[in-house]
Design an enzyme around this catalytic site. Structure first.
Site, PDB file in Angstrom:
ATOM      1  N   TYR A 181      22.300  -3.432  28.771  1.00  0.00           N
ATOM      2  CA  TYR A 181      21.082  -2.637  28.613  1.00  0.00           C
ATOM      3  C   TYR A 181      21.440  -1.217  28.195  1.00  0.00           C
ATOM      4  O   TYR A 181      20.876  -0.676  27.236  1.00  0.00           O
ATOM      5  CB  TYR A 181      20.307  -2.634  29.928  1.00  0.00           C
ATOM      6  N   ALA A 199      10.466  -2.084  25.616  1.00  0.00           N
ATOM      7  CA  ALA A 199      11.900  -2.395  25.631  1.00  0.00           C
ATOM      8  C   ALA A 199      12.133  -3.707  26.363  1.00  0.00           C
ATOM      9  O   ALA A 199      11.269  -4.189  27.105  1.00  0.00           O
ATOM     10  CB  ALA A 199      12.679  -1.275  26.337  1.00  0.00           C
ATOM     11  N   SER A 224      17.494   5.629  28.743  1.00  0.00           N
ATOM     12  CA  SER A 224      17.877   5.354  30.133  1.00  0.00           C
ATOM     13  C   SER A 224      19.092   6.187  30.513  1.00  0.00           C
ATOM     14  O   SER A 224      19.967   6.437  29.667  1.00  0.00           O
ATOM     15  CB  SER A 224      18.206   3.866  30.306  1.00  0.00           C
ATOM     16  N   PHE A 232       4.522  -1.076  32.966  1.00  0.00           N
ATOM     17  CA  PHE A 232       4.509  -0.168  34.109  1.00  0.00           C
ATOM     18  C   PHE A 232       4.436   1.281  33.664  1.00  0.00           C
ATOM     19  O   PHE A 232       3.598   2.052  34.143  1.00  0.00           O
ATOM     20  CB  PHE A 232       5.780  -0.404  34.947  1.00  0.00           C
ATOM     21  N   GLY A 263       8.764  -3.872  58.483  1.00  0.00           N
ATOM     22  CA  GLY A 263       9.342  -3.300  59.693  1.00  0.00           C
ATOM     23  C   GLY A 263      10.676  -3.901  60.081  1.00  0.00           C
ATOM     24  O   GLY A 263      11.090  -3.812  61.241  1.00  0.00           O
TER      25      GLY A 263
END
Length: 319
Positions: free
Chosen positions: A145, A75, A119, A14, A194
């Site tokens: 993490y 990672a 992070s 990403f 919605g």
């Protein structure tokens, strides 16, 4: 003028994938992408190499030869409900041992700068509203993490002191943008359907960072002299409540925000009864970061507003 030679790890993820494409298509850098499996080809380039699973045994020497700057985005990401027998060991294998293995070989090959995408979890999980995290704060990671990212940071600083290779550490909070996954993607789906959500009266404050704002900071850190051996927090510079975030997502999608104003205390009570305290913390708690050090040290300002960043989550708003 000779272009800087840059290696981006995680170049099909990403963050790393979009960063690699942006650097490769630009005019300022020569970029190589490292991926775990199957190298990709972008518009005729084969500047991607397969290195296998990140760990302490990967041979990087041929990949980092001639490279001047490494941007390490690969990672083992934060995983909800991790089912492996020893999660901390798995995080350490990739995020600590894999990172330091790459960094040692990079230093030995003469790489000048190593940019590590860490992070905000190194700082901690939550802040008191109005009392943000600072880059100089003592680390206080709580989950596996965050612990693994902190240990990698420590190892990188020691390596920098031993070898002279410059290390830059960037600690982003939640990153959002086109192709985002995880909880943010789930939230987008709910808003898109919605469905009425009981989150119309949440008054927390959370820092986020748009993908493009994070890219801009990373690219700045590639060759900015002030970035050497610094730790930077990053955000959009605008903190939002969960209610404001949902409203912003709905606006960016062109959808109505159907938010019911249920008191946060009642939501917290219900989440506790259902065993969803971690989810409640993310929705109801605050996590703010102060980016003044980043701005001052690099003369940097996030180029996008939150509104612009949210618009770029959706294809019809791409430039």
């Amino acid at each position: 003028m000779k272009k800087l030679q840059v290696l981006v790890t995680g170049a099909n993820g990403f963050l790393g994938g979009t960063l690699f494409r942006r650097l490769w298509r630009g005019n300022d850098f020569e970029c190589v992408g490292a991926v775990r499996s199957r190298p990709g080809i972008i518009n005729g380039t084969d500047n991607m190499v397969t290195v296998g699973d990140m760990g302490a045994v990967i041979e990087w020497s041929s990949v980092v030869s001639g490279i001047e700057v490494v941007v390490h985005t690969a990672a083992r990401a934060h995983i909800m409900n991790d089912e492996v027998a020893d999660p901390l060991a798995e995080y350490r294998k990739v995020n600590v041992e894999g990172t330091l293995n790459l960094a040692r070989q990079a230093a030995a090959a003469g790489v000048k700068r190593f940019i590590f995408i860490s992070s905000i979890k190194v700082n901690g999980e939550q802040t008191v509203t109005g009392q943000p995290f600072f880059s100089r704060d003592a680390p206080s990671p709580e989950d596996f993490y965050g612990i693994s990212k902190h240990e990698a940071e420590q190892g990188l600083r020691s390596l920098a002191a031993e070898t002279g290779m410059e290390v830059v550490i960037i600690r982003p909070p939640l990153v959002y943008g086109l192709g985002v996954k995880g909880n943010f993607a789930s939230m987008i789906k709910l808003v898109g359907k919605g469905l009425p959500l009981p989150l119309g009266a949440v008054h927390n404050q959370r820092s986020l960072v748009a993908l493009d704002n994070l890219f801009d900071l990373i690219i700045t850190c590639i060759d900015h002299p002030g970035a050497a051996n610094e730790t930077f927090l990053v955000s959009d510079g605008e903190d939002l409540s969960t209610t404001q975030l949902l409203q912003g997502v709905a606006e960016a999608m062109g959808k109505p925000s159907r938010l019911i104003p249920v008191p946060a205390s009642l939501l917290q009570f219900g989440a506790t009864l259902l065993g969803k305290k971690a989810l409640a913390q993310r929705l109801l708690g605050s996590l703010q970061v102060d980016i003044s050090h980043t701005q001052k040290c690099l003369n940097w300002t996030p180029p996008l507003t939150v509104k612009q960043g949210l618009q770029r989550c959706f294809p019809n708003h791409q430039d």
